[in-house]
Design a protein around this motif. Structure first.
Motif, PDB file in Angstrom:
ATOM      1  N   ARG A  16     -11.060 -22.300 -18.776  1.00  0.00           N
ATOM      2  CA  ARG A  16     -11.377 -22.839 -17.449  1.00  0.00           C
ATOM      3  C   ARG A  16     -11.179 -21.753 -16.414  1.00  0.00           C
ATOM      4  NH1 ARG A  16      -7.936 -28.005 -16.554  1.00  0.00           N
ATOM      5  NH2 ARG A  16      -7.321 -26.753 -14.762  1.00  0.00           N
ATOM      6  N   LEU A  17     -12.078 -21.686 -15.447  1.00  0.00           N
ATOM      7  CA  LEU A  17     -12.044 -20.616 -14.458  1.00  0.00           C
ATOM      8  C   LEU A  17     -10.751 -20.607 -13.657  1.00  0.00           C
ATOM      9  CD1 LEU A  17     -13.258 -18.251 -12.959  1.00  0.00           C
ATOM     10  CD2 LEU A  17     -14.578 -19.880 -11.590  1.00  0.00           C
ATOM     11  N   ASP A  18     -10.278 -21.753 -13.191  1.00  0.00           N
ATOM     12  CA  ASP A  18      -9.053 -21.763 -12.386  1.00  0.00           C
ATOM     13  C   ASP A  18      -7.856 -21.250 -13.177  1.00  0.00           C
ATOM     14  OD1 ASP A  18      -9.098 -24.114 -13.987  1.00  0.00           O
ATOM     15  OD2 ASP A  18      -7.781 -25.164 -12.585  1.00  0.00           O
ATOM     16  N   THR A  33     -15.626 -15.808  -6.428  1.00  0.00           N
ATOM     17  CA  THR A  33     -15.825 -15.715  -7.873  1.00  0.00           C
ATOM     18  C   THR A  33     -17.273 -16.011  -8.250  1.00  0.00           C
ATOM     19  OG1 THR A  33     -15.148 -18.036  -8.121  1.00  0.00           O
ATOM     20  CG2 THR A  33     -13.463 -16.366  -8.465  1.00  0.00           C
ATOM     21  N   VAL A  35     -19.556 -16.469 -12.052  1.00  0.00           N
ATOM     22  CA  VAL A  35     -19.602 -16.479 -13.510  1.00  0.00           C
ATOM     23  C   VAL A  35     -21.052 -16.281 -13.921  1.00  0.00           C
ATOM     24  CG1 VAL A  35     -19.191 -17.827 -15.609  1.00  0.00           C
ATOM     25  CG2 VAL A  35     -17.580 -17.982 -13.694  1.00  0.00           C
ATOM     26  N   ARG A  38     -23.523 -16.262 -11.060  1.00  0.00           N
ATOM     27  CA  ARG A  38     -23.636 -17.437 -10.195  1.00  0.00           C
ATOM     28  C   ARG A  38     -22.325 -17.671  -9.454  1.00  0.00           C
ATOM     29  NH1 ARG A  38     -27.377 -21.993 -12.914  1.00  0.00           N
ATOM     30  NH2 ARG A  38     -29.252 -20.757 -12.668  1.00  0.00           N
ATOM     31  N   VAL A  40     -19.264 -19.316  -7.704  1.00  0.00           N
ATOM     32  CA  VAL A  40     -18.499 -20.540  -7.974  1.00  0.00           C
ATOM     33  C   VAL A  40     -17.557 -20.770  -6.795  1.00  0.00           C
ATOM     34  CG1 VAL A  40     -16.906 -21.720  -9.521  1.00  0.00           C
ATOM     35  CG2 VAL A  40     -18.581 -20.120 -10.463  1.00  0.00           C
ATOM     36  N   ARG A  44     -14.879 -25.829  -7.091  1.00  0.00           N
ATOM     37  CA  ARG A  44     -15.491 -26.065  -8.405  1.00  0.00           C
ATOM     38  C   ARG A  44     -14.821 -25.283  -9.541  1.00  0.00           C
ATOM     39  NH1 ARG A  44     -18.369 -29.697  -9.769  1.00  0.00           N
ATOM     40  NH2 ARG A  44     -19.482 -28.398 -11.227  1.00  0.00           N
ATOM     41  N   ARG A  45     -13.826 -24.481  -9.226  1.00  0.00           N
ATOM     42  CA  ARG A  45     -13.223 -23.628 -10.251  1.00  0.00           C
ATOM     43  C   ARG A  45     -12.572 -24.421 -11.377  1.00  0.00           C
ATOM     44  NH1 ARG A  45     -10.722 -19.177  -6.100  1.00  0.00           N
ATOM     45  NH2 ARG A  45     -12.732 -18.263  -5.544  1.00  0.00           N
ATOM     46  N   THR A  48     -15.170 -25.528 -13.858  1.00  0.00           N
ATOM     47  CA  THR A  48     -16.071 -24.497 -14.375  1.00  0.00           C
ATOM     48  C   THR A  48     -15.547 -23.945 -15.690  1.00  0.00           C
ATOM     49  OG1 THR A  48     -16.739 -23.912 -12.129  1.00  0.00           O
ATOM     50  CG2 THR A  48     -17.172 -22.288 -13.854  1.00  0.00           C
ATOM     51  N   LEU A  50     -15.467 -21.540 -19.067  1.00  0.00           N
ATOM     52  CA  LEU A  50     -15.787 -20.170 -19.465  1.00  0.00           C
ATOM     53  C   LEU A  50     -16.033 -20.163 -20.967  1.00  0.00           C
ATOM     54  CD1 LEU A  50     -13.050 -18.175 -17.512  1.00  0.00           C
ATOM     55  CD2 LEU A  50     -15.474 -18.387 -16.932  1.00  0.00           C
ATOM     56  N   ASP A  54     -18.602 -14.386 -21.472  1.00  0.00           N
ATOM     57  CA  ASP A  54     -19.019 -14.578 -20.076  1.00  0.00           C
ATOM     58  C   ASP A  54     -18.636 -13.380 -19.221  1.00  0.00           C
ATOM     59  OD1 ASP A  54     -20.232 -17.027 -20.371  1.00  0.00           O
ATOM     60  OD2 ASP A  54     -18.602 -18.191 -19.462  1.00  0.00           O
TER      61      ASP A  54
END
Length: 65
Positions: A16-18, A33, A35, A38, A40, A44-45, A48, A50, A54
């Motif tokens: 997860r991005l966060d 950020t 990904v 695109r 983010v 929305r982190r 989102t 991963l 990526d």
């Protein structure tokens, strides 16, 4: 999992991005950020995902002139 952070390979134990940002030392930092090219938004982190391979870009504002 392997990702490219600003062009440099990193290994993460999260998808997860966060959580990735926290693991990479960006917790609480004001950053933009993207990904796979695109943008983010901060809100929305957490939602989102991963995936292995990526491309993650993290950009911080700079002062100066």
């Amino acid at each position: 999992m392997r990702i490219l952070l600003n062009g440099t390979e990193q290994r993460l134990a999260t998808n997860r991005l966060d959580e990735a940002l926290e693991a990479l030392g960006y917790k609480g930092a004001i950053v933009a950020t993207a990904v796979n090219g695109r943008f983010v938004p901060t809100a929305r982190r957490a939602a989102t995902p991963l995936a292995d391979g990526d491309h993650l870009e993290v950009l911080a504002p700079m002062q100066g002139g």
